[in-house]
Scaffold this motif. Structure first.
Motif, PDB file in Angstrom:
ATOM      1  N   UNK A 122       0.840  -1.195   0.000  1.00 32.20           N
ATOM      2  CA  UNK A 122       0.000   0.000   0.000  1.00 32.20           C
ATOM      3  C   UNK A 122       0.874   1.243   0.000  1.00 32.20           C
ATOM      4  N   UNK A 123       0.250   2.393   0.061  1.00 34.31           N
ATOM      5  CA  UNK A 123       0.965   3.664   0.096  1.00 34.31           C
ATOM      6  C   UNK A 123       0.769   4.322   1.456  1.00 34.31           C
ATOM      7  N   UNK A 124       1.788   5.014   1.909  1.00 33.59           N
ATOM      8  CA  UNK A 124       1.692   5.790   3.130  1.00 33.59           C
ATOM      9  C   UNK A 124       2.383   7.132   2.913  1.00 33.59           C
ATOM     10  N   UNK A 125       2.013   8.126   3.694  1.00 32.67           N
ATOM     11  CA  UNK A 125       2.592   9.465   3.570  1.00 32.67           C
ATOM     12  C   UNK A 125       3.838   9.549   4.446  1.00 32.67           C
ATOM     13  N   UNK A 126       4.949   9.916   3.846  1.00 38.47           N
ATOM     14  CA  UNK A 126       6.202  10.076   4.569  1.00 38.47           C
ATOM     15  C   UNK A 126       6.624  11.541   4.549  1.00 38.47           C
ATOM     16  N   UNK A 127       7.251  11.995   5.629  1.00 39.94           N
ATOM     17  CA  UNK A 127       7.744  13.364   5.733  1.00 39.94           C
ATOM     18  C   UNK A 127       9.248  13.345   5.941  1.00 39.94           C
ATOM     19  N   UNK A 128       9.978  14.093   5.096  1.00 36.08           N
ATOM     20  CA  UNK A 128      11.438  14.108   5.231  1.00 36.08           C
ATOM     21  C   UNK A 128      11.861  15.158   6.259  1.00 36.08           C
ATOM     22  N   UNK A 129      13.184  15.341   6.436  1.00 35.59           N
ATOM     23  CA  UNK A 129      13.699  16.254   7.453  1.00 35.59           C
ATOM     24  C   UNK A 129      13.363  17.716   7.160  1.00 35.59           C
ATOM     25  N   UNK A 130      13.125  18.029   5.882  1.00 41.41           N
ATOM     26  CA  UNK A 130      12.795  19.401   5.509  1.00 41.41           C
ATOM     27  C   UNK A 130      11.298  19.694   5.622  1.00 41.41           C
ATOM     28  N   UNK A 131      10.534  18.676   6.016  1.00 39.01           N
ATOM     29  CA  UNK A 131       9.097  18.868   6.160  1.00 39.01           C
ATOM     30  C   UNK A 131       8.300  18.584   4.907  1.00 39.01           C
ATOM     31  N   UNK A 132       8.960  18.127   3.837  1.00 37.69           N
ATOM     32  CA  UNK A 132       8.246  17.815   2.602  1.00 37.69           C
ATOM     33  C   UNK A 132       7.590  16.444   2.722  1.00 37.69           C
ATOM     34  N   UNK A 133       6.380  16.320   2.199  1.00 36.16           N
ATOM     35  CA  UNK A 133       5.643  15.054   2.261  1.00 36.16           C
ATOM     36  C   UNK A 133       5.583  14.405   0.882  1.00 36.16           C
ATOM     37  N   UNK A 134       5.557  13.088   0.869  1.00 35.63           N
ATOM     38  CA  UNK A 134       5.422  12.356  -0.380  1.00 35.63           C
ATOM     39  C   UNK A 134       4.841  10.976  -0.091  1.00 35.63           C
TER      40      UNK A 134
ATOM     41  N   UNK B  77       4.831   6.998  -0.321  1.00 37.21           N
ATOM     42  CA  UNK B  77       5.833   5.947  -0.412  1.00 37.21           C
ATOM     43  C   UNK B  77       5.153   4.581  -0.351  1.00 37.21           C
ATOM     44  N   UNK B  78       5.473   3.732  -1.324  1.00 34.30           N
ATOM     45  CA  UNK B  78       4.902   2.387  -1.349  1.00 34.30           C
ATOM     46  C   UNK B  78       5.579   1.533  -0.273  1.00 34.30           C
ATOM     47  N   UNK B  79       4.779   0.851   0.527  1.00 34.70           N
ATOM     48  CA  UNK B  79       5.323   0.013   1.589  1.00 34.70           C
ATOM     49  C   UNK B  79       4.672  -1.365   1.537  1.00 34.70           C
ATOM     50  N   UNK B  80       5.453  -2.373   1.925  1.00 35.36           N
ATOM     51  CA  UNK B  80       4.933  -3.726   2.100  1.00 35.36           C
ATOM     52  C   UNK B  80       4.797  -3.974   3.592  1.00 35.36           C
ATOM     53  N   UNK B  81       3.641  -4.369   4.002  1.00 34.01           N
ATOM     54  CA  UNK B  81       3.379  -4.487   5.428  1.00 34.01           C
ATOM     55  C   UNK B  81       2.433  -5.642   5.687  1.00 34.01           C
ATOM     56  N   UNK B  82       2.282  -5.976   6.958  1.00 35.95           N
ATOM     57  CA  UNK B  82       1.343  -7.016   7.373  1.00 35.95           C
ATOM     58  C   UNK B  82       0.201  -6.361   8.137  1.00 35.95           C
ATOM     59  N   UNK B  83      -1.017  -6.736   7.762  1.00 38.12           N
ATOM     60  CA  UNK B  83      -2.178  -6.148   8.411  1.00 38.12           C
ATOM     61  C   UNK B  83      -3.031  -7.193   9.106  1.00 38.12           C
ATOM     62  N   UNK B  84      -3.611  -6.785  10.210  1.00 39.63           N
ATOM     63  CA  UNK B  84      -4.551  -7.641  10.933  1.00 39.63           C
ATOM     64  C   UNK B  84      -5.971  -7.168  10.643  1.00 39.63           C
ATOM     65  N   UNK B  85      -6.838  -8.123  10.320  1.00 39.68           N
ATOM     66  CA  UNK B  85      -8.215  -7.790   9.971  1.00 39.68           C
ATOM     67  C   UNK B  85      -8.896  -7.092  11.142  1.00 39.68           C
ATOM     68  N   UNK B  86      -9.545  -5.963  10.845  1.00 36.21           N
ATOM     69  CA  UNK B  86     -10.229  -5.180  11.869  1.00 36.21           C
ATOM     70  C   UNK B  86     -11.716  -5.138  11.526  1.00 36.21           C
TER      71      UNK B  86
END
Length: 307
Positions: free
Chosen positions: A79-91, A93-102
């Motif tokens: 999935x995609x998540x929002x990442x913020x760098x040291x300068x405060x810019x957001x972008x 980023x595609x991440x692979x993760x494990x999710x638990x059904x909610x």
């Protein structure tokens, strides 16, 4: 952008004006609220039904489309998540993760709806306007005399300023923005017809509720609803256009609006357009002014404390 904003503002505000001009009985107004909310919930449920919800550390709650088989209790997700760098810019980023059904709650269904609403958002916006306008019209029966419209017009803006910048709306926009967007009327972006009514800004239900309160009382007491509407429409359109243009103006270092309490111009216009209908005694005018000054002082103190 301005032409599209003006067209949609006129269409949405005209729904409230038309409904209040019918001067319905309270029972009919209550029935309309129930019908509109039932249809709205049905639309949200239909859009969100094909999705399961997984809770992840990296991306939070992720809605995942269910195709055929029941969703597993745990799953590997990309999935995609929002990442913020040291300068405060957001972008993104595609991440692979494990999710638990909610287990899906209305909060999660609204998240899926906000993500995939498409053309359904036009329908839910209409239903929200109808429900909010009918509720505001129902509340307007409390205003049994034209004089009562004046203190509402004076005091409501102070409540709206606190709500938008400090209170519940401000907190909801930070913690649950999808909920706010899902229960608001959408203004579409230019060219969004091909992408499924992509919203560029929103008008909250409280604005339609108070507009219906004012117009409902004005129609029943034979005040100046038409003058109020035509004075208010261009003002709200310009404000909405300024909010939409905010991100573009901020890129050039210009002052920009990200949100605006609409009850401020609404209260001013309602009071000014109907001033000849207010017959307050001298003591009543003094009481209104004193309470208004107290509210101004309290709001200024609250803003300074929150800063």
């Amino acid at each position: 952008m301005l032409a599209l904003t003006a067209a949609f503002m006129f269409a949405q505000l005209s729904i409230t004006r038309w409904l209040t001009s019918l001067t319905m009985r309270p029972l009919a107004s209550a029935a309309l609220i129930i019908i509109a909310l039932t249809l709205w919930c049905g639309a949200v449920y239909t859009v969100s039904l094909p999705y399961a919800f997984y809770e992840t550390k990296e991306a939070g709650i992720v809605p995942v489309l269910i195709k055929h088989s029941p969703p597993p209790k745990t799953a590997k997700l990309t999935t995609f998540t929002v990442k913020t760098d040291k300068l405060g810019n957001t972008h993104l980023e595609r991440v692979k993760t494990t999710g638990k059904l909610k287990q899906s709650s209305w909060n999660l269904r609204l998240a899926a709806f906000d993500l995939r609403a498409g053309y359904t958002r036009a329908l839910t916006s209409l239903l929200m306007i109808l429900a909010a306008s009918a509720f505001g019209y129902l509340v307007s029966f409390i205003l049994r005399h034209p004089n009562i419209v004046l203190p509402i017009a004076i005091f409501a803006p102070f409540i709206d300023i606190w709500t938008v910048f400090i209170g519940p709306t401000a907190h909801a926009l930070k913690s649950h923005p999808h909920v706010v967007r899902s229960v608001s009327a959408a203004i579409p972006a230019v060219g969004s017809a091909s992408t499924g009514f992509a919203p560029i800004s929103f008008i909250g239900p409280a604005d339609f509720i108070f507009l219906a309160i004012f117009l409902g009382a004005m129609y029943r007491h034979k005040m100046e609803p038409t003058k109020t509407f035509w004075a208010l429409y261009p003002i709200l359109t310009i404000i909405m256009a300024a909010v939409i243009a905010g991100p573009y103006l901020s890129k050039f270092g210009l002052p920009a609006l990200s949100k605006f309490p609409a009850l401020v111009p609404m209260g001013i216009v309602a009071a000014a357009a109907n001033h000849r209908h207010f017959k307050l005694a001298r003591d009543e005018w003094k009481a209104v002014i004193i309470v208004g000054l107290i509210l101004i002082a309290a709001l200024a103190a609250a803003v300074s404390v929150m800063r």
